[in-house]
Design a protein around this motif. Structure first.
Motif, PDB file in Angstrom:
ATOM      1  N   THR A   1       0.827  -1.207   0.000  1.00  6.37           N
ATOM      2  CA  THR A   1       0.000   0.000   0.000  1.00  6.37           C
ATOM      3  C   THR A   1       0.862   1.258   0.000  1.00  6.37           C
ATOM      4  OG1 THR A   1      -1.625  -1.234   1.308  1.00  6.37           O
ATOM      5  CG2 THR A   1      -1.944   1.121   1.128  1.00  6.37           C
TER       6      THR A   1
ATOM      7  N   VAL B   1      -5.399  -7.375  -5.725  1.00  4.72           N
ATOM      8  CA  VAL B   1      -6.716  -7.802  -5.244  1.00  4.72           C
ATOM      9  C   VAL B   1      -7.223  -9.044  -5.982  1.00  4.72           C
ATOM     10  CG1 VAL B   1      -7.324  -5.453  -4.580  1.00  4.72           C
ATOM     11  CG2 VAL B   1      -7.992  -6.301  -6.832  1.00  4.72           C
TER      12      VAL B   1
ATOM     13  N   SER C   1      -5.086  -9.595   0.233  1.00  5.77           N
ATOM     14  CA  SER C   1      -5.960  -8.631  -0.439  1.00  5.77           C
ATOM     15  C   SER C   1      -6.852  -7.905   0.549  1.00  5.77           C
ATOM     16  CB  SER C   1      -6.810  -9.344  -1.492  1.00  5.77           C
ATOM     17  OG  SER C   1      -5.998  -9.961  -2.471  1.00  5.77           O
ATOM     18  N   TYR C   2      -7.364  -8.607   1.544  1.00  2.00           N
ATOM     19  CA  TYR C   2      -8.206  -7.964   2.545  1.00  2.00           C
ATOM     20  C   TYR C   2      -7.393  -6.960   3.368  1.00  2.00           C
ATOM     21  CZ  TYR C   2     -11.597 -11.611   1.479  1.00  2.00           C
ATOM     22  OH  TYR C   2     -12.485 -12.447   0.829  1.00  2.00           O
TER      23      TYR C   2
ATOM     24  N   LEU D   1      -6.811  -3.748   1.316  1.00  2.40           N
ATOM     25  CA  LEU D   1      -7.952  -2.839   1.267  1.00  2.40           C
ATOM     26  C   LEU D   1      -8.110  -2.081   2.582  1.00  2.40           C
ATOM     27  CD1 LEU D   1     -10.559  -5.096  -0.590  1.00  2.40           C
ATOM     28  CD2 LEU D   1      -9.162  -3.255  -1.536  1.00  2.40           C
TER      29      LEU D   1
ATOM     30  N   THR E   1      -7.683   2.143   2.978  1.00  5.60           N
ATOM     31  CA  THR E   1      -8.626   3.083   3.586  1.00  5.60           C
ATOM     32  C   THR E   1      -7.948   3.956   4.641  1.00  5.60           C
ATOM     33  OG1 THR E   1      -9.308   1.423   5.230  1.00  5.60           O
ATOM     34  CG2 THR E   1     -10.558   1.535   3.189  1.00  5.60           C
TER      35      THR E   1
END
Length: 276
Positions: free
Chosen positions: A89, A108, A149-150, A153, A157
């Protein structure tokens, strides 16, 4: 008049739907909890309290080994996927440039792969190509692929609102990139790291499809519970489900108390923007 009646009916219809939904979700959990503490677990109404079921559960060496393996699996996969997601990220936000969309699609992609297929693919890769037997290490790696992937995400955020000028200011005043990360970036993004770890830990801890293909005869709590269902629903399963739910509820209660007292704050703080 008709409009007021329509609003009244809409409001209470929504409340009724919400109440029915919560009853549908939580009544089975309450029933299992009563069954775990009752002598007659099949229909514990009115309950006659006992702790014998928990005594048998904690004295069973199979459940003890399964819990230890699930704990190692959850912590390992959660920590690995969180670290990889944080690095990915940060790279996407700062250095990806025009290829951000391409990298994001690749990151993802595991979301669209069924867990059963991921478990079978990992088994084939380890067995046929690497000639390795399934173990906790391979199960941690496979679960980390699924959980990555979780975690990505969740981290996205958190970092979406991050003000990168704070990092630039620290480096302008002489801080190295490493010192900037540990003294500026990490203290601000740790709620995202914690949230990503909690979610991925729970996912790996409760996973059956991936771990089943890679662990073989090594027991985990989901595999032991699934195997026990072949002989009917035993009282120990009620106690096991209740113990796991109690741990989750206690953890959430501790986090809520820390947030309520102001000792811990999660999420975005508007005062950070005003301080820049």
């Amino acid at each position: 008049m008709a409009r007021r009646l329509t609003r009244f009916l809409s409001k209470y219809a929504l409340l009724a739907t919400l109440a029915i939904s919560y009853l549908f979700l939580y009544l089975p959990i309450v029933h299992i909890g009563l069954g775990a503490f009752a002598k007659n677990h099949a229909f514990p109404y009115p309950p006659r309290w006992t702790l014998d079921t928990f005594g048998r559960l904690f004295a069973n060496s199979l459940y003890q080994n399964a819990f230890a393996n699930s704990l190692i699996l959850g912590v390992g996969a959660g920590a690995l996927s969180t670290l990889l997601a944080a690095a990915a990220t940060l790279g996407l936000m700062r250095h990806a440039g025009r290829r951000t969309g391409l990298y994001l699609v690749l990151f993802v992609a595991p979301l669209f792969v069924a867990e059963v297929l991921l478990g079978i693919a990992s088994l084939i890769f380890n067995g046929l190509f690497l000639e390795l037997q399934g173990n906790l290490v391979s199960a941690i790696l496979a679960n980390a692929v699924h959980c990555f992937s979780y975690a990505l995400l969740i981290m996205a955020t958190q970092l979406y609102r991050y003000d990168w000028r704070l990092d630039d200011a620290a480096m302008v005043f002489g801080a190295s990139p490493t010192r900037t990360f540990f003294e500026v970036t990490l203290p601000l993004i740790w709620p995202g790291l914690l949230g990503a770890f909690i979610v991925t830990f729970i996912m790996a801890f409760n996973n059956l499809e991936i771990s089943f293909y890679l662990l073989g005869a090594t027991p985990t709590l989901p595999s032991v519970a699934w195997g026990a269902l072949r002989y009917g629903v035993k009282p120990e399963l009620y106690a096991l489900a209740t113990a796991v739910n109690l741990v989750v509820v206690v953890g959430l209660a501790v986090m809520f108390v820390l947030m309520l007292t102001g000792k811990v704050a999660f999420g975005h703080r508007p005062e950070r923007e005003r301080a820049v």
